[in-house]
Scaffold this motif. Sequence first.
Motif, PDB file in Angstrom:
ATOM      1  N   ARG A   1      15.037   8.113  12.203  1.00 25.61           N
ATOM      2  CA  ARG A   1      13.246   8.118  12.165  1.00 25.61           C
ATOM      3  C   ARG A   1      13.007   6.723  11.775  1.00 25.61           C
ATOM      4  O   ARG A   1      11.923   6.240  12.377  1.00 25.61           O
ATOM      5  CB  ARG A   1      13.465   9.344  10.818  1.00 25.61           C
ATOM      6  N   GLU A   2      13.013   6.564  10.699  1.00 27.96           N
ATOM      7  CA  GLU A   2      13.106   5.075  10.508  1.00 27.96           C
ATOM      8  C   GLU A   2      13.185   3.819  11.941  1.00 27.96           C
ATOM      9  O   GLU A   2      12.418   2.950  12.255  1.00 27.96           O
ATOM     10  CB  GLU A   2      13.179   4.057   9.457  1.00 27.96           C
ATOM     11  N   ALA A   3      14.436   3.796  12.110  1.00 25.31           N
ATOM     12  CA  ALA A   3      14.816   3.160  13.331  1.00 25.31           C
ATOM     13  C   ALA A   3      13.926   3.742  14.614  1.00 25.31           C
ATOM     14  O   ALA A   3      13.151   2.381  15.612  1.00 25.31           O
ATOM     15  CB  ALA A   3      15.790   3.297  13.596  1.00 25.31           C
ATOM     16  N   LEU A   4      13.807   4.659  15.133  1.00 27.29           N
ATOM     17  CA  LEU A   4      12.730   4.947  15.804  1.00 27.29           C
ATOM     18  C   LEU A   4      11.151   4.486  15.491  1.00 27.29           C
ATOM     19  O   LEU A   4      10.598   3.766  16.838  1.00 27.29           O
ATOM     20  CB  LEU A   4      12.899   6.613  16.479  1.00 27.29           C
ATOM     21  N   GLN A   5      10.689   4.594  14.922  1.00 23.09           N
ATOM     22  CA  GLN A   5       9.512   3.835  14.691  1.00 23.09           C
ATOM     23  C   GLN A   5       8.927   2.780  14.447  1.00 23.09           C
ATOM     24  O   GLN A   5       7.797   1.667  14.948  1.00 23.09           O
ATOM     25  CB  GLN A   5       8.896   4.776  12.809  1.00 23.09           C
TER      26      GLN A   5
ATOM     27  N   HIS B   1       0.875  -1.457  -0.282  1.00 21.51           N
ATOM     28  CA  HIS B   1      -0.376   0.416  -0.147  1.00 21.51           C
ATOM     29  C   HIS B   1       0.838   1.079   0.137  1.00 21.51           C
ATOM     30  O   HIS B   1       1.138   1.955  -1.026  1.00 21.51           O
ATOM     31  CB  HIS B   1      -0.797  -0.352   1.155  1.00 21.51           C
ATOM     32  N   ALA B   2       2.204   1.271   0.661  1.00 24.55           N
ATOM     33  CA  ALA B   2       2.744   2.408   0.710  1.00 24.55           C
ATOM     34  C   ALA B   2       3.247   3.166  -1.028  1.00 24.55           C
ATOM     35  O   ALA B   2       3.446   4.190  -0.440  1.00 24.55           O
ATOM     36  CB  ALA B   2       3.390   2.113   2.211  1.00 24.55           C
TER      37      ALA B   2
ATOM     38  N   LYS C   1       5.556   3.125   9.033  1.00 22.17           N
ATOM     39  CA  LYS C   1       6.440   2.787   7.407  1.00 22.17           C
ATOM     40  C   LYS C   1       6.165   3.913   6.670  1.00 22.17           C
ATOM     41  O   LYS C   1       4.993   4.255   5.570  1.00 22.17           O
ATOM     42  CB  LYS C   1       5.838   1.882   6.560  1.00 22.17           C
ATOM     43  N   GLU C   2       6.949   5.119   7.173  1.00 25.21           N
ATOM     44  CA  GLU C   2       6.806   6.559   6.702  1.00 25.21           C
ATOM     45  C   GLU C   2       6.890   6.347   4.697  1.00 25.21           C
ATOM     46  O   GLU C   2       6.589   7.017   4.622  1.00 25.21           O
ATOM     47  CB  GLU C   2       7.110   7.545   6.854  1.00 25.21           C
ATOM     48  N   MET C   3       8.163   5.804   4.513  1.00 29.66           N
ATOM     49  CA  MET C   3       8.952   5.176   3.787  1.00 29.66           C
ATOM     50  C   MET C   3       9.305   4.511   2.668  1.00 29.66           C
ATOM     51  O   MET C   3       8.759   2.803   3.568  1.00 29.66           O
ATOM     52  CB  MET C   3      10.385   6.222   4.026  1.00 29.66           C
TER      53      MET C   3
ATOM     54  N   ASP D   1       1.395  10.044   3.332  1.00 26.98           N
ATOM     55  CA  ASP D   1       1.842   9.882   3.989  1.00 26.98           C
ATOM     56  C   ASP D   1       1.258   8.766   4.844  1.00 26.98           C
ATOM     57  O   ASP D   1      -0.150   8.005   4.246  1.00 26.98           O
ATOM     58  CB  ASP D   1       2.411  10.968   5.244  1.00 26.98           C
ATOM     59  N   PRO D   2       1.923   7.736   5.776  1.00 29.77           N
ATOM     60  CA  PRO D   2       0.766   6.595   6.340  1.00 29.77           C
ATOM     61  C   PRO D   2      -0.996   7.170   6.629  1.00 29.77           C
ATOM     62  O   PRO D   2      -1.675   6.455   6.349  1.00 29.77           O
ATOM     63  CB  PRO D   2       1.561   6.316   7.539  1.00 29.77           C
TER      64      PRO D   2
END
Length: 462
Positions: free
Chosen positions: A177-181, A79-80, A192-194, A118-119
């Motif tokens: 940012r990805e690691a934190l999410q 979906h993303a 999954k912002e990207m 965005d998500p």
Amino acid sequence: MSAPTTHRSAEEIGRTALGPRPLPELGEQRAAADLSTVDTVLANGLRVIAVRRSSVPLVEVRLRVPFGDPAASSVGSTHAARAEVLANTVLTGTASRSRVDVDTELALVGGELDAVVDPERLAFSGNALVSGLDTVLDVLRDALTGATYPAEEVERERARLVERIRLARSQPNVIAREALQRHLYGDHPFAKEMPEADEVAAVTRDDVLALHASAVLPRGSVLVVVGDVEPDAAVRAVEGALGGWTGEGAAVSLSPLPVVEGGDVLLVHRPGAVQSQIRLAGRGLVRTDPRYPALQIANLVFGGFFSSRLVENIREDKGYTYSARSHPEFTPEGATLLVDADTASEVTAAALLETRYELGRLGLVPPSESEVDTARRYAIGSLLTATSSQGGLASFLVNLAGLGLGIEWFTGHPDRLAAVTVEQVAEAALEFFAPSSFTGVLVGDAELLAPQLRALGGVSLP
């Protein structure tokens, strides 16, 4: 030959023979409570908020379509990736307009229209001269109801996205940012912002057309119009243009996120890094919680603006970082408090220690009356500054609407901030800023950082 000019410092300029020049008192800061506005829902389920602000003869348009992944529980959902390609191509052509036609028609009314995703949501942002409102709405209608996603446009934008994603994934802030999410939310779609580059590369025109038909829906969406136009007239214009936008069901909102709980900070190895990214997160409050104004002020005192305790400590006093801040992030049906700082590798452990120290100190040495008053003025002033333009107000209101709020929250918030007591701020500081309430990630070279972080404790090493 003239004598050389003597440069005086700001402190010298501010002094007289009788002492420092007195600063003028700040005037009362209040949101405009008399805004002319209409908040209604059209027959197709689209919520419309129209506000008259006649500062300049322009109009701003914001459309928010909830865009959660309906297959969030499915392994391997793309979906993303499909959503990113859709957002980048939805304005590139319809049955009656080419990409050039879209750009030309908007330019003729001094306008523009963009789409991002965005998500949580697909968002359209546009503006024009007041006389061009009908044109902006008609172009928007055409895209919502008849976007054709030309094959050559999909191919071109897809290739650009792949390159942008690959470049972004090499940036330290994106890695952090990805690691934190992932650390906070695991496999939840919000994390999954990207999308992955290979997922985007596999998206086809048919994928995008199918997603548009199933997910770009009016029911549950909200459109905000702010400008030099009567609200009733703006609503009629929206209804005339978008009343025929229909679809089965309602736009999909993301499911609630798990509550953030305190714990160790996760060290993410980035070989050869000469800087580290510290990213901490703790539980926050939604804007409708009665304690939110006190928490907002407590956060400002801690690290929410340049005169905060955290900035004074690790930037001004010790020079560990150029930029440090704390700020709230509003998530589906919840909120978190985030703390960010980038440091040189050799002072990373010391910066983390001082950050934890300031978290604890905020509760044990509560903000003083002076600190609270300064933060209060900043909170009210920054709110009014951010919403002083038509575009700023439109963006703020559409974000509020996404949280289920309306303009009443905006107009009433300065009074809520003004009513907060020092004791309430102290209570919020003690409850929400305990070091044990935070977790997070630290991105850096583990070989350099591990010895000091192991001694410091509270860090999970790779």
